[in-house]
Design an enzyme around this catalytic site. Structure first.
Site, PDB file in Angstrom:
ATOM      1  N   GLN A  93       0.973  -1.122  -0.034  1.00  0.00           N
ATOM      2  CA  GLN A  93      -0.084   0.043   0.141  1.00  0.00           C
ATOM      3  C   GLN A  93       0.824   1.292   0.063  1.00  0.00           C
ATOM      4  OE1 GLN A  93      -3.680  -0.476   2.809  1.00  0.00           O
ATOM      5  NE2 GLN A  93      -2.003  -1.768   3.529  1.00  0.00           N
ATOM      6  N   HIS A 110      -1.141   1.295  -4.506  1.00  0.00           N
ATOM      7  CA  HIS A 110      -1.638   2.721  -4.220  1.00  0.00           C
ATOM      8  C   HIS A 110      -0.813   3.533  -5.054  1.00  0.00           C
ATOM      9  CE1 HIS A 110      -4.186   1.504  -0.443  1.00  0.00           C
ATOM     10  NE2 HIS A 110      -4.868   1.473  -1.711  1.00  0.00           N
ATOM     11  N   CYS A 124      -0.039  11.796 -15.950  1.00  0.00           N
ATOM     12  CA  CYS A 124      -0.657  13.052 -16.630  1.00  0.00           C
ATOM     13  C   CYS A 124      -2.004  13.128 -16.833  1.00  0.00           C
ATOM     14  CB  CYS A 124       0.110  13.143 -18.098  1.00  0.00           C
ATOM     15  SG  CYS A 124      -0.346  14.487 -19.072  1.00  0.00           S
ATOM     16  N   CYS A 154       4.440  17.351 -19.045  1.00  0.00           N
ATOM     17  CA  CYS A 154       4.348  15.952 -19.138  1.00  0.00           C
ATOM     18  C   CYS A 154       5.593  15.391 -20.030  1.00  0.00           C
ATOM     19  CB  CYS A 154       3.113  15.479 -19.770  1.00  0.00           C
ATOM     20  SG  CYS A 154       2.987  13.991 -20.252  1.00  0.00           S
ATOM     21  N   GLY A 185       2.628  -4.577   8.877  1.00  0.00           N
ATOM     22  CA  GLY A 185       2.461  -3.180   9.190  1.00  0.00           C
ATOM     23  C   GLY A 185       1.381  -2.490   8.533  1.00  0.00           C
ATOM     24  N   THR A 186       0.182  -2.942   8.849  1.00  0.00           N
ATOM     25  CA  THR A 186      -1.014  -1.941   8.574  1.00  0.00           C
ATOM     26  C   THR A 186      -2.073  -2.241   9.248  1.00  0.00           C
ATOM     27  OG1 THR A 186      -2.577  -1.597   6.439  1.00  0.00           O
ATOM     28  CG2 THR A 186      -1.868  -4.040   6.778  1.00  0.00           C
ATOM     29  N   SER A 187      -2.791  -1.192   9.279  1.00  0.00           N
ATOM     30  CA  SER A 187      -3.727  -1.053  10.398  1.00  0.00           C
ATOM     31  C   SER A 187      -5.005  -1.779   9.934  1.00  0.00           C
ATOM     32  CB  SER A 187      -4.127   0.599  10.645  1.00  0.00           C
ATOM     33  OG  SER A 187      -4.411   1.229   9.529  1.00  0.00           O
ATOM     34  N   ASN A 229       2.568  -7.372  12.821  1.00  0.00           N
ATOM     35  CA  ASN A 229       2.322  -5.855  13.040  1.00  0.00           C
ATOM     36  C   ASN A 229       2.848  -5.373  14.379  1.00  0.00           C
ATOM     37  OD1 ASN A 229       1.106  -3.813  11.716  1.00  0.00           O
ATOM     38  ND2 ASN A 229      -0.310  -3.730  13.453  1.00  0.00           N
ATOM     39  N   LEU A 230       2.912  -4.233  14.818  1.00  0.00           N
ATOM     40  CA  LEU A 230       3.243  -3.785  16.227  1.00  0.00           C
ATOM     41  C   LEU A 230       2.401  -3.943  17.031  1.00  0.00           C
ATOM     42  CD1 LEU A 230       5.769  -2.152  17.356  1.00  0.00           C
ATOM     43  CD2 LEU A 230       4.217   0.007  16.956  1.00  0.00           C
TER      44      LEU A 230
HETATM   45  C1  BV8 Z   1     -11.794   2.834  -3.340  1.00  0.00           C
HETATM   46  C2  BV8 Z   1      -1.999   6.517  -1.028  1.00  0.00           C
HETATM   47  C3  BV8 Z   1     -13.648   2.516  -4.823  1.00  0.00           C
HETATM   48  C4  BV8 Z   1      -1.792   7.970  -1.206  1.00  0.00           C
HETATM   49  C5  BV8 Z   1      -3.818   5.521   0.342  1.00  0.00           C
HETATM   50  C6  BV8 Z   1     -16.522   3.248   4.359  1.00  0.00           C
HETATM   51  C7  BV8 Z   1     -16.130   1.720   4.551  1.00  0.00           C
HETATM   52  C8  BV8 Z   1     -15.439   0.987   3.739  1.00  0.00           C
HETATM   53  C9  BV8 Z   1     -14.605   1.689   2.819  1.00  0.00           C
HETATM   54  C10 BV8 Z   1     -15.106   2.898   2.711  1.00  0.00           C
HETATM   55  C11 BV8 Z   1     -15.838   3.584   3.408  1.00  0.00           C
HETATM   56  N1  BV8 Z   1     -15.923   4.910   2.959  1.00  0.00           N
HETATM   57  C12 BV8 Z   1     -14.923   5.131   1.816  1.00  0.00           C
HETATM   58  C13 BV8 Z   1     -14.469   3.850   1.682  1.00  0.00           C
HETATM   59  C14 BV8 Z   1     -13.349   3.561   0.865  1.00  0.00           C
HETATM   60  C15 BV8 Z   1     -12.116   4.074   1.092  1.00  0.00           C
HETATM   61  C16 BV8 Z   1     -11.720   3.762   2.626  1.00  0.00           C
HETATM   62  O1  BV8 Z   1     -11.335   2.554   2.718  1.00  0.00           O
HETATM   63  N2  BV8 Z   1     -11.507   4.624   3.589  1.00  0.00           N
HETATM   64  C17 BV8 Z   1     -11.431   4.286   4.919  1.00  0.00           C
HETATM   65  C18 BV8 Z   1     -10.742   5.392   5.533  1.00  0.00           C
HETATM   66  C19 BV8 Z   1     -12.809   3.799   5.625  1.00  0.00           C
HETATM   67  N3  BV8 Z   1     -10.988   3.490   0.305  1.00  0.00           N
HETATM   68  C20 BV8 Z   1     -10.759   4.254  -0.971  1.00  0.00           C
HETATM   69  O2  BV8 Z   1     -11.234   5.517  -1.230  1.00  0.00           O
HETATM   70  C21 BV8 Z   1     -10.007   3.230  -1.975  1.00  0.00           C
HETATM   71  N4  BV8 Z   1     -10.465   3.258  -3.054  1.00  0.00           N
HETATM   72  O3  BV8 Z   1     -12.578   2.297  -2.409  1.00  0.00           O
HETATM   73  O4  BV8 Z   1     -12.297   2.922  -4.845  1.00  0.00           O
HETATM   74  C22 BV8 Z   1     -13.857   2.812  -6.293  1.00  0.00           C
HETATM   75  C23 BV8 Z   1     -14.613   1.816  -6.823  1.00  0.00           C
HETATM   76  C24 BV8 Z   1     -14.656   1.804  -8.158  1.00  0.00           C
HETATM   77  C25 BV8 Z   1     -14.360   2.798  -9.021  1.00  0.00           C
HETATM   78  C26 BV8 Z   1     -13.554   3.655  -8.633  1.00  0.00           C
HETATM   79  C27 BV8 Z   1     -13.307   3.907  -6.998  1.00  0.00           C
HETATM   80  C28 BV8 Z   1      -8.591   3.955  -2.152  1.00  0.00           C
HETATM   81  C29 BV8 Z   1      -7.672   3.834  -0.930  1.00  0.00           C
HETATM   82  C30 BV8 Z   1      -6.431   4.322  -1.217  1.00  0.00           C
HETATM   83  C31 BV8 Z   1      -6.141   5.635  -0.424  1.00  0.00           C
HETATM   84  N5  BV8 Z   1      -4.566   6.078  -0.704  1.00  0.00           N
HETATM   85  N6  BV8 Z   1      -2.440   5.938   0.064  1.00  0.00           N
HETATM   86  C32 BV8 Z   1      -0.754   8.315  -0.379  1.00  0.00           C
HETATM   87  O5  BV8 Z   1       0.052   7.489   0.442  1.00  0.00           O
HETATM   88  O6  BV8 Z   1      -0.515   9.550   0.180  1.00  0.00           O
HETATM   89  S1  BV8 Z   1      -4.357   5.049   1.635  1.00  0.00           S
HETATM   90  C33 BV8 Z   1      -2.880   5.182   2.994  1.00  0.00           C
HETATM   91  O7  BV8 Z   1      -3.730   4.663   4.236  1.00  0.00           O
HETATM   92  C34 BV8 Z   1      -2.014   4.077   2.599  1.00  0.00           C
HETATM   93  O8  BV8 Z   1      -1.648   3.866   1.651  1.00  0.00           O
HETATM   94  C35 BV8 Z   1      -2.669   2.673   3.304  1.00  0.00           C
HETATM   95  O9  BV8 Z   1      -3.160   2.104   2.295  1.00  0.00           O
HETATM   96  C36 BV8 Z   1      -3.646   3.258   4.164  1.00  0.00           C
HETATM   97  C37 BV8 Z   1      -3.476   2.598   5.358  1.00  0.00           C
HETATM   98  O10 BV8 Z   1      -2.262   3.003   5.955  1.00  0.00           O
HETATM   99  P1  BV8 Z   1      -1.344   1.813   6.539  1.00  0.00           P
HETATM  100  O11 BV8 Z   1      -0.300   1.475   5.800  1.00  0.00           O
HETATM  101  O12 BV8 Z   1      -2.146   0.558   7.547  1.00  0.00           O
HETATM  102  O13 BV8 Z   1      -0.843   2.634   7.703  1.00  0.00           O
HETATM  103  P2  BV8 Z   1      -1.485   3.142   9.343  1.00  0.00           P
HETATM  104  O14 BV8 Z   1      -0.672   4.291   9.771  1.00  0.00           O
HETATM  105  O15 BV8 Z   1      -3.051   3.175   9.012  1.00  0.00           O
HETATM  106  O16 BV8 Z   1      -1.044   1.934  10.115  1.00  0.00           O
HETATM  107  C38 BV8 Z   1       0.268   1.653  10.312  1.00  0.00           C
HETATM  108  C39 BV8 Z   1       0.319   0.133  11.114  1.00  0.00           C
HETATM  109  O17 BV8 Z   1       1.692  -0.240  11.340  1.00  0.00           O
HETATM  110  C40 BV8 Z   1      -0.279   0.196  12.231  1.00  0.00           C
HETATM  111  O18 BV8 Z   1      -1.310  -0.843  12.454  1.00  0.00           O
HETATM  112  C41 BV8 Z   1       0.757   0.119  13.391  1.00  0.00           C
HETATM  113  O19 BV8 Z   1       0.478  -0.380  14.520  1.00  0.00           O
HETATM  114  C42 BV8 Z   1       1.986  -0.676  12.682  1.00  0.00           C
HETATM  115  N7  BV8 Z   1       2.964  -0.242  12.879  1.00  0.00           N
HETATM  116  C43 BV8 Z   1       3.782   1.205  13.180  1.00  0.00           C
HETATM  117  N8  BV8 Z   1       5.002   1.187  13.551  1.00  0.00           N
HETATM  118  C44 BV8 Z   1       5.257  -0.266  13.222  1.00  0.00           C
HETATM  119  C45 BV8 Z   1       4.144  -0.921  12.824  1.00  0.00           C
HETATM  120  N9  BV8 Z   1       4.257  -2.122  12.368  1.00  0.00           N
HETATM  121  C46 BV8 Z   1       5.385  -3.000  12.531  1.00  0.00           C
HETATM  122  N10 BV8 Z   1       6.604  -2.328  13.067  1.00  0.00           N
HETATM  123  C47 BV8 Z   1       6.631  -1.043  13.283  1.00  0.00           C
HETATM  124  N11 BV8 Z   1       7.643  -0.360  13.587  1.00  0.00           N
END
Ligand code: BV8
Length: 228
Positions: A91, A109, A117, A136, A175-177, A201-202
């Protein structure tokens, strides 16, 4: 690992945390400094392109200050040594898997080091800044945006990912939430296909209940320990 033939690995921001890249949701993480709606949605980009281009320029430039950690290099070793099929889906939009030695990485992602572009819709490798609206490299129009998947946009290669989840016998989430879909739903796809599901995961994630096995700790310790 010998008991498995087809592995799918999903990584998130936690695998890059120990390399110094902020995760999204930890205190002080990326989103804390910016509202998701303002910097990671098409609407936010349309509303204030300079804010968004500057946000991604800053994150792209920060890549020069970080290096892969033992979790990245352990996955690269697994890719070299595992005799079965291995798909690494991330991701993350950073390049630490590649710099850690992984040759085949599926960035569902998108990537900071790629530009999209909005005129000719081609993707091209990109390292420079975008805030000054460079042309571009293909159609020369000044219409580049970060090649990352924003909320409300379809992640890349979903067909390939689902097809692989349906036939894998081991699914490992690192490493994902489990907060963002469709990635957060992959464990359920794998589980219903009969795969063994392991979470590294952490701490427990939002999807922990779907995993057969969880190992908690920092990725740079837990991932090499699992790959060994
Ligand atoms: C889509 C790129 C449809 C940009 C990112 C309601 C219910 C369900 C879904 C939805 C909803 N409302 C809206 C939605 C859809 C939405 C979504 O899921 N929203 C969430 C907030 C509810 N999803 C979307 O919009 C996706 N698209 O659904 O399209 C569609 C269908 C047809 C046609 C067109 C469209 C697109 C989602 C992608 C968004 N882009 N990133 C950028 O990077 O700037 S998301 C971004 O957050 C990341 O890429 C990643 O995917 C995401 C989650 O982050 P994590 O990687 O998990 O990081 P996080 O901080 O959350 O967690 C870190 C973890 O690591 C923790 O658990 C922590 O404990 C652990 N950790 C920390 N340190 C360590 C560790 N583990 C090990 N060692 C360590 N040291």
């Amino acid at each position: 690992m010998a008991e498995f033939e087809r592995i799918v690995i999903l990584t998130g921001a936690g695998i890059s945390a120990e390399s110094g890249i902020d995760t999204f949701r930890a205190a002080g993480g990326l989103w804390e400094q910016h509202r998701v709606e303002d910097v990671a949605t098409p609407e936010g980009f349309a509303r204030n392109p300079d804010l968004v281009l500057g946000f991604y320029d800053m994150r792209r430039e920060a890549l020069a200050n970080v290096v892969p950690n033992p979790a990245h290099t352990a996955l690269a070793r697994l890719e070299r040594e595992f005799r079965g099929e291995l798909l690494l889906v991330t991701q993350n939009v950073d390049d630490l898997h590649e710099r850690g030695g992984s040759a085949r990485v599926l960035h569902m992602h998108g990537e900071l080091k790629s530009a999209l572009c909005t005129s000719c819709e081609t993707r091209s490798p990109w390292l420079a800044t975008m805030i000054d609206r460079p042309p571009c490299p293909v159609c020369r129009a000044p219409t580049l945006r970060p090649d990352v998947v924003w909320f409300g946009e379809m992640p890349y290669q979903m067909g390939r990912i689902y097809q692989t989840l349906e036939t894998c016998d081991l699914f490992v989430s690192i490493g994902t939430s489990g907060a963002v879909y469709p990635a957060a739903g992959f464990v359920q796809e794998a589980r219903s296909a009969g795969a063994h599901c392991l979470e590294l995961n952490l701490e427990p994630s939002e999807g922990s209940r779907f995993f057969h096995e969880s190992r908690h700790g920092p990725a740079s310790a837990v991932v090499p320990g699992w790959v060994e």
